[in-house]
Design a protein around this motif. Structure first.
Motif, PDB file in Angstrom:
ATOM      1  N   LEU A 188       1.088  -0.910   0.123  1.00 37.34           N
ATOM      2  CA  LEU A 188       0.296   0.014   0.032  1.00 37.34           C
ATOM      3  C   LEU A 188       1.035   1.180   0.139  1.00 37.34           C
ATOM      4  N   GLY A 189       2.179   1.112  -0.260  1.00 35.96           N
ATOM      5  CA  GLY A 189       2.583   2.667   0.530  1.00 35.96           C
ATOM      6  C   GLY A 189       3.495   2.811   1.360  1.00 35.96           C
ATOM      7  N   CYS A 190       3.969   2.464   2.300  1.00 34.22           N
ATOM      8  CA  CYS A 190       3.954   2.871   3.584  1.00 34.22           C
ATOM      9  C   CYS A 190       5.642   2.985   3.269  1.00 34.22           C
ATOM     10  N   VAL A 191       6.194   3.667   4.285  1.00 31.45           N
ATOM     11  CA  VAL A 191       7.307   3.260   5.156  1.00 31.45           C
ATOM     12  C   VAL A 191       7.841   2.516   5.981  1.00 31.45           C
ATOM     13  N   VAL A 192       7.994   1.348   6.160  1.00 28.53           N
ATOM     14  CA  VAL A 192       7.699   0.533   7.285  1.00 28.53           C
ATOM     15  C   VAL A 192       9.177  -0.103   8.045  1.00 28.53           C
ATOM     16  N   ASP A 193       8.616   0.592   9.645  1.00 31.72           N
ATOM     17  CA  ASP A 193       9.609   0.220  10.478  1.00 31.72           C
ATOM     18  C   ASP A 193       9.346  -1.126  11.162  1.00 31.72           C
ATOM     19  N   VAL A 194      10.244  -1.587  11.660  1.00 25.93           N
ATOM     20  CA  VAL A 194       9.799  -2.565  12.265  1.00 25.93           C
ATOM     21  C   VAL A 194      10.829  -3.026  13.658  1.00 25.93           C
ATOM     22  N   PHE A 195      10.422  -3.529  15.106  1.00 29.21           N
ATOM     23  CA  PHE A 195      11.491  -3.809  15.694  1.00 29.21           C
ATOM     24  C   PHE A 195      10.519  -5.549  16.104  1.00 29.21           C
ATOM     25  N   ASP A 196      11.579  -5.976  16.505  1.00 27.46           N
ATOM     26  CA  ASP A 196      11.305  -7.368  16.930  1.00 27.46           C
ATOM     27  C   ASP A 196      12.361  -7.374  18.690  1.00 27.46           C
ATOM     28  N   THR A 197      12.575  -8.174  19.457  1.00 27.54           N
ATOM     29  CA  THR A 197      13.295  -8.341  20.330  1.00 27.54           C
ATOM     30  C   THR A 197      15.072 -10.090  19.651  1.00 27.54           C
ATOM     31  N   ARG A 198      13.672 -10.718  18.636  1.00 29.90           N
ATOM     32  CA  ARG A 198      14.312 -11.503  18.108  1.00 29.90           C
ATOM     33  C   ARG A 198      15.387 -11.579  16.526  1.00 29.90           C
ATOM     34  N   PRO A 199      16.903 -11.388  16.630  1.00 31.63           N
ATOM     35  CA  PRO A 199      17.516 -11.004  15.232  1.00 31.63           C
ATOM     36  C   PRO A 199      16.854 -11.543  14.576  1.00 31.63           C
ATOM     37  N   ALA A 200      16.465 -12.704  14.651  1.00 33.71           N
ATOM     38  CA  ALA A 200      16.753 -14.486  13.450  1.00 33.71           C
ATOM     39  C   ALA A 200      15.663 -13.529  12.706  1.00 33.71           C
ATOM     40  N   VAL A 201      14.970 -12.698  12.937  1.00 34.86           N
ATOM     41  CA  VAL A 201      13.871 -11.996  11.990  1.00 34.86           C
ATOM     42  C   VAL A 201      14.430 -10.942  11.006  1.00 34.86           C
ATOM     43  N   LYS A 202      15.477 -10.335  11.684  1.00 34.39           N
ATOM     44  CA  LYS A 202      15.764  -9.259  10.744  1.00 34.39           C
ATOM     45  C   LYS A 202      15.965  -9.292   9.175  1.00 34.39           C
ATOM     46  N   GLU A 203      16.435 -10.573   8.598  1.00 34.44           N
ATOM     47  CA  GLU A 203      16.224 -10.634   7.296  1.00 34.44           C
ATOM     48  C   GLU A 203      15.288 -10.999   6.699  1.00 34.44           C
ATOM     49  N   GLU A 204      14.480 -11.294   7.055  1.00 37.30           N
ATOM     50  CA  GLU A 204      12.341 -11.751   6.784  1.00 37.30           C
ATOM     51  C   GLU A 204      11.922 -10.182   6.654  1.00 37.30           C
ATOM     52  N   VAL A 205      12.358  -9.605   7.083  1.00 42.36           N
ATOM     53  CA  VAL A 205      11.899  -8.144   7.366  1.00 42.36           C
ATOM     54  C   VAL A 205      12.246  -7.587   6.468  1.00 42.36           C
ATOM     55  N   MET A 206      13.464  -7.213   6.009  1.00 45.49           N
ATOM     56  CA  MET A 206      14.808  -6.096   4.446  1.00 45.49           C
ATOM     57  C   MET A 206      13.643  -7.115   3.993  1.00 45.49           C
TER      58      MET A 206
END
Length: 377
Positions: A188-206
């Motif tokens: 939908l065109g948003c700029v998205v920041d994601v916070f999670d305490t699990r570093p393992a999900v960084k790759e999925e988020v990016m």
């Protein structure tokens, strides 16, 4: 002949435990399926569709006295349970860690109770993971709900009347709901920041086109089944500062953090909300267990300092047809574990999935986590 009974869900619940296609597969395997009249109506499945699949439409009392396996997403009421056929197996999503006293009461009845939200979060369990299938819908719907409430555009627009910057979204928690929210918000065109305490999900988020907000020193959550875990005081302070920084810039925040059997952690404080922009929107998917903000109330919309806070832990119910379809498939896959190839009930408690999902059997609590919580009371 083994008989599966499907009850009409209470209150505002829109889903049904079996859709006609999955019900037909049981009928073809010589299993009798009884459905309470209009049980699928809110999910847009008529009695006629079920009858066409070989399902028998019955009243509630007939189902309670004839079933071997009873399917009810929500826990049936006291009267229903009292009229249930002795020895019945009940399968649903009963949130036993939040209702331990009720589980103890039910254990005293001659029933076997399976709660699919207690399944071990393993690779083998993915095909019957009701939490994930429903959370996927919730994450998608959370973004659409926010888009409807937010008083500005989500995408960037460049027009002759001027330019509109894209909305900034902060998503707290990169589990199934959070990642689906990321994907939907980006579309939908948003700029998205994601916070999670699990570093393992960084790759999925990016990989979904969002920015991962890192706070070092988080406790290991790899064995928490996708849930949050309690963090040290030092980490919580640094986490709070980082979230506050991003919340002040956000137009929309979607929160998803929950801890099994515990109140949801407060991630967005009243001070943070006081510093957010007027017109901002918070969608709190952890509302059932208390919510991730100081103001969240489940099934309510609160406006505080010009910020709209919507608490809704059952957004999947706004897509009842697909939610029921996925839930039905989860049920079908779980039933394969307790119904043998001859269509007979076979409760194999040597199977870790069967054992993990079972709450009560033969008059006692058999789930270790629920039993442990009872002892702690």
């Amino acid at each position: 002949m083994l008989t599966i009974g499907v009850l009409k869900e209470p209150g505002k619940e829109t889903r049904v435990s079996l859709n006609p296609d999955i019900a037909a597969s049981f009928v073809k395997n010589n299993i009798k399926v009884l459905l309470e009249a209009d049980a699928g109506a809110k999910a847009f499945h008529s009695n006629q569709q079920y009858e066409g699949a070989g399902v028998q439409i019955a009243n509630r009392s007939e189902i309670l006295t004839q079933n071997d396996i009873l399917l009810s997403i929500n826990l049936p009421d006291h009267e229903t349970l009292n009229n249930l056929k002795p020895g019945s197996v009940i399968i649903g999503v009963f949130q036993p860690l939040f209702h331990v006293a009720k589980m103890e009461e039910l254990a005293k009845k001659d029933i076997t109770l399976f709660s699919l939200d207690m399944l071990p979060r393993t690779t083998r369990a993915q095909a019957m993971d009701v939490l994930s299938s429903q959370a996927n819908i919730a994450g998608y719907k959370a973004v659409l709900l926010a888009a409807n409430v937010f008083p500005r555009y989500f995408p960037m627009f460049m027009t002759a009347a001027g330019s509109i910057p894209p909305a900034k979204m902060l998503i707290l928690g990169a589990g199934v709901a959070g990642l689906q929210a990321v994907a939907t918000a980006r579309r939908l065109g948003c700029v998205v920041d994601v916070f999670d305490t699990r570093p393992a999900v960084k790759e999925e988020v990016m990989s979904l086109g969002a920015k991962f907000v890192e706070v070092e020193g988080a406790a290991d959550a790899s064995k928490a089944g996708g849930y949050a875990v309690e963090q040290s005081e030092d980490f919580q302070q640094r986490q709070k500062a980082k979230i506050a920084e991003h919340a002040a810039k956000a137009d929309v925040i979607i929160t998803t953090a929950q801890i099994p059997g515990r109140k949801a952690p407060i991630l967005i404080t009243k001070e943070m909300i006081a510093n957010m922009k007027a017109g901002s929107v918070i969608i709190d998917l952890a509302a059932f267990s208390g919510g991730n903000t100081d103001f969240t109330k489940d099934n309510e919309t609160i406006v505080e300092n010009g910020v709209t806070i919507i608490g809704d832990s059952a957004l999947y119910a706004t897509a009842p047809s697909d939610a029921s379809k996925m839930y039905s498939k989860n049920i079908q896959n779980f039933l394969k574990l307790i119904i043998d190839k001859d269509g007979q009930l076979n409760l194999n408690f040597e199977d870790d999935l069967v054992k993990g999902a079972c709450i009560a059997h033969e008059g006692k609590i058999v789930n270790e986590r629920v039993a442990g919580m009872l002892q702690a009371v």
